[in-house]
Design a protein around this motif. Structure first.
Motif, PDB file in Angstrom:
ATOM      1  N   ILE A 129       0.870  -1.179   0.000  1.00 57.06           N
ATOM      2  CA  ILE A 129       0.000   0.000   0.000  1.00 57.06           C
ATOM      3  C   ILE A 129       0.901   1.221   0.000  1.00 57.06           C
ATOM      4  N   LEU A 130       0.872   1.972  -1.112  1.00 62.13           N
ATOM      5  CA  LEU A 130       1.706   3.164  -1.235  1.00 62.13           C
ATOM      6  C   LEU A 130       0.960   4.348  -0.629  1.00 62.13           C
ATOM      7  N   GLY A 131       1.495   4.889   0.459  1.00 57.29           N
ATOM      8  CA  GLY A 131       0.835   5.983   1.156  1.00 57.29           C
ATOM      9  C   GLY A 131       0.206   5.509   2.444  1.00 57.29           C
ATOM     10  N   THR A 132       0.118   6.419   3.410  1.00 50.01           N
ATOM     11  CA  THR A 132      -0.372   6.052   4.744  1.00 50.01           C
ATOM     12  C   THR A 132      -1.472   6.997   5.241  1.00 50.01           C
ATOM     13  N   TRP A 150      -0.443  -7.512   3.803  1.00 46.89           N
ATOM     14  CA  TRP A 150      -0.084  -6.215   3.242  1.00 46.89           C
ATOM     15  C   TRP A 150       0.956  -5.513   4.087  1.00 46.89           C
ATOM     16  N   ARG A 151       1.672  -4.598   3.426  1.00 45.20           N
ATOM     17  CA  ARG A 151       2.625  -3.721   4.117  1.00 45.20           C
ATOM     18  C   ARG A 151       2.489  -2.321   3.546  1.00 45.20           C
ATOM     19  N   TYR A 152       2.577  -1.321   4.425  1.00 48.81           N
ATOM     20  CA  TYR A 152       2.616   0.065   3.974  1.00 48.81           C
ATOM     21  C   TYR A 152       3.993   0.386   3.389  1.00 48.81           C
ATOM     22  N   VAL A 153       3.996   1.322   2.425  1.00 47.99           N
ATOM     23  CA  VAL A 153       5.234   1.897   1.906  1.00 47.99           C
ATOM     24  C   VAL A 153       5.139   3.411   2.091  1.00 47.99           C
ATOM     25  N   SER A 154       6.130   3.992   2.751  1.00 49.43           N
ATOM     26  CA  SER A 154       6.122   5.443   2.979  1.00 49.43           C
ATOM     27  C   SER A 154       7.512   6.008   2.740  1.00 49.43           C
ATOM     28  N   ARG A 155       7.600   7.330   2.688  1.00 45.56           N
ATOM     29  CA  ARG A 155       8.888   7.974   2.425  1.00 45.56           C
ATOM     30  C   ARG A 155       9.836   7.886   3.618  1.00 45.56           C
ATOM     31  N   THR A 156       9.260   7.794   4.810  1.00 41.00           N
ATOM     32  CA  THR A 156      10.089   7.771   6.015  1.00 41.00           C
ATOM     33  C   THR A 156       9.994   6.415   6.703  1.00 41.00           C
ATOM     34  N   PRO A 157      11.093   5.935   7.251  1.00 38.82           N
ATOM     35  CA  PRO A 157      11.077   4.621   7.902  1.00 38.82           C
ATOM     36  C   PRO A 157      10.229   4.618   9.169  1.00 38.82           C
ATOM     37  N   GLU A 158       9.511   3.541   9.365  1.00 41.87           N
ATOM     38  CA  GLU A 158       8.711   3.369  10.568  1.00 41.87           C
ATOM     39  C   GLU A 158       8.502   1.877  10.771  1.00 41.87           C
ATOM     40  N   ILE A 179      -0.938  -1.065  -4.557  1.00 39.95           N
ATOM     41  CA  ILE A 179      -2.049  -0.105  -4.542  1.00 39.95           C
ATOM     42  C   ILE A 179      -1.511   1.280  -4.239  1.00 39.95           C
ATOM     43  N   ASN A 180      -1.768   2.211  -5.139  1.00 40.89           N
ATOM     44  CA  ASN A 180      -1.413   3.611  -4.866  1.00 40.89           C
ATOM     45  C   ASN A 180      -2.562   4.267  -4.121  1.00 40.89           C
ATOM     46  N   ALA A 181      -2.381   4.433  -2.811  1.00 40.67           N
ATOM     47  CA  ALA A 181      -3.387   5.098  -1.977  1.00 40.67           C
ATOM     48  C   ALA A 181      -2.952   6.519  -1.631  1.00 40.67           C
ATOM     49  N   SER A 182      -1.970   7.020  -2.362  1.00 42.01           N
ATOM     50  CA  SER A 182      -1.502   8.397  -2.186  1.00 42.01           C
ATOM     51  C   SER A 182      -2.079   9.256  -3.309  1.00 42.01           C
ATOM     52  N   PRO A 183      -1.987  10.598  -3.185  1.00 43.39           N
ATOM     53  CA  PRO A 183      -2.479  11.457  -4.272  1.00 43.39           C
ATOM     54  C   PRO A 183      -1.475  11.645  -5.404  1.00 43.39           C
ATOM     55  N   PRO A 203       3.678  -9.736 -15.649  1.00 38.94           N
ATOM     56  CA  PRO A 203       2.252  -9.994 -15.862  1.00 38.94           C
ATOM     57  C   PRO A 203       1.543 -10.596 -14.653  1.00 38.94           C
ATOM     58  N   ARG A 204       2.286 -11.045 -13.653  1.00 36.78           N
ATOM     59  CA  ARG A 204       1.669 -11.561 -12.420  1.00 36.78           C
ATOM     60  C   ARG A 204       1.178 -10.434 -11.527  1.00 36.78           C
ATOM     61  N   HIS A 205       1.641  -9.215 -11.773  1.00 38.25           N
ATOM     62  CA  HIS A 205       1.331  -8.095 -10.885  1.00 38.25           C
ATOM     63  C   HIS A 205      -0.012  -7.459 -11.208  1.00 38.25           C
ATOM     64  N   LEU A 206      -0.611  -6.920 -10.162  1.00 33.67           N
ATOM     65  CA  LEU A 206      -1.848  -6.148 -10.259  1.00 33.67           C
ATOM     66  C   LEU A 206      -1.579  -4.780  -9.648  1.00 33.67           C
ATOM     67  N   LEU A 207      -1.754  -3.726 -10.455  1.00 30.04           N
ATOM     68  CA  LEU A 207      -1.582  -2.357  -9.972  1.00 30.04           C
ATOM     69  C   LEU A 207      -2.942  -1.675  -9.932  1.00 30.04           C
ATOM     70  N   TYR A 208      -3.280  -1.142  -8.759  1.00 33.82           N
ATOM     71  CA  TYR A 208      -4.558  -0.457  -8.559  1.00 33.82           C
ATOM     72  C   TYR A 208      -4.254   0.945  -8.063  1.00 33.82           C
ATOM     73  N   ASP A 209      -4.807   1.938  -8.755  1.00 32.29           N
ATOM     74  CA  ASP A 209      -4.580   3.336  -8.384  1.00 32.29           C
ATOM     75  C   ASP A 209      -5.890   3.955  -7.914  1.00 32.29           C
ATOM     76  N   LEU A 210      -5.924   4.421  -6.672  1.00 30.65           N
ATOM     77  CA  LEU A 210      -7.133   5.096  -6.188  1.00 30.65           C
ATOM     78  C   LEU A 210      -7.388   6.395  -6.939  1.00 30.65           C
ATOM     79  N   VAL A 211      -6.354   6.944  -7.567  1.00 34.34           N
ATOM     80  CA  VAL A 211      -6.515   8.139  -8.395  1.00 34.34           C
ATOM     81  C   VAL A 211      -7.353   7.775  -9.629  1.00 34.34           C
TER      82      VAL A 211
END
Length: 250
Positions: A129-132, A150-158, A179-183, A203-211
């Motif tokens: 999940i890209l964005g928090t 799932w795991r979050y991905v963010s710019r800063t480590p946490e 999943i892009n859950a960021s703007p 081709p195994r990947h699924l990309l979903y953009d909330l945008v």
């Protein structure tokens, strides 16, 4: 005339007003839908006072979490998610200062219903999940309920999160739902995209953009070039909006 609306900042990217205005016209509903672009969540008080016919609100970036202290109640499922994107407003006739605000989350409903048909249980067992922000919380809950790790991905480590620098070929190979859950990539910044190693997608990947504006973000374009399955957030928007309408009028 009953009024519904959207609070957030900025709102240039939003299709909600168009969606509901067309719905009202098509179905002969005597109502209007207004955008309330506010720079501070405190302005919600003025919106409620000055719009006495306001029956319901959608909530978007950056207020899905900031709105919670202003609410009278939160539905049990929304409390579990920790973010609100729909408010039902109850008023007392003759009392312009009284209002009861009940928080709900229909992002969860829209995302889950939109994503589920694309999931291959054999290939899609782990997600990034890209964005928090607030939208990511509904995504996380939906994935949990679909039994996708799932795991979050963010710019800063946490703790328990990846940073973008952690996204090695091995990680991308293991986490086949992204999943892009960021703007990032939202109009007018259409030349931007999340900083992931696109060349390792397959081709195994699924990309979903909330945008959903633009219809095909750079994130999705780059995934498509690698053969990945891609989908934008337009259907999610429509499904969550219909669920919001049901909540406002139940």
């Amino acid at each position: 005339m009953l009024t519904y609306g959207l609070i957030g900042f900025p709102l240039k990217h939003s299709f909600s007003a168009k969606f509901f205005t067309e719905k009202f016209y098509r179905e002969g509903i005597d109502a209007e839908y207004l955008n309330f672009e506010i720079g501070d969540i405190q302005e919600i008080r003025h919106i409620l006072l000055l719009n006495q016919q306001l029956k319901g609100l959608n909530v978007t970036i950056p207020y899905k979490e900031q709105i919670i202290p202003f609410l009278s109640e939160i539905s049990p499922e929304t409390r579990k998610i920790g973010a609100v994107n729909v408010i039902k407003i109850e008023r007392r006739p003759g009392d312009m200062y009284y209002h009861k605000l009940i928080g709900h989350n229909t992002d969860y409903i829209g995302f889950k219903q939109s994503l589920q048909p694309l999931i291959d249980p054999a290939s899609h067992r782990k997600a990034l999940i890209l964005g928090t922000g607030g939208a990511s919380k509904a995504v996380a809950q939906a994935l949990t309920d679909m039994q996708i790790e799932w795991r979050y991905v963010s710019r800063t480590p946490e703790n328990e999160r990846f940073t973008y620098n952690d996204l090695s070929p091995a990680v991308i190979s293991e986490f086949t739902v992204i999943i892009n859950a960021s703007p990032v990539g939202t109009f007018p910044q259409t030349e931007d995209c999340p900083d992931i190693p696109y060349t390792h997608l397959t081709p195994r990947h699924l990309l979903y953009d909330l945008v959903y504006n633009p219809e095909e973000t750079l994130f999705l374009q780059k995934g498509k070039r690698q053969g990945a399955t891609v989908k934008n957030g337009r259907e999610m928007l429509e499904l969550q909006a219909l669920a919001a309408w049901d909540i406002w009028n139940e």
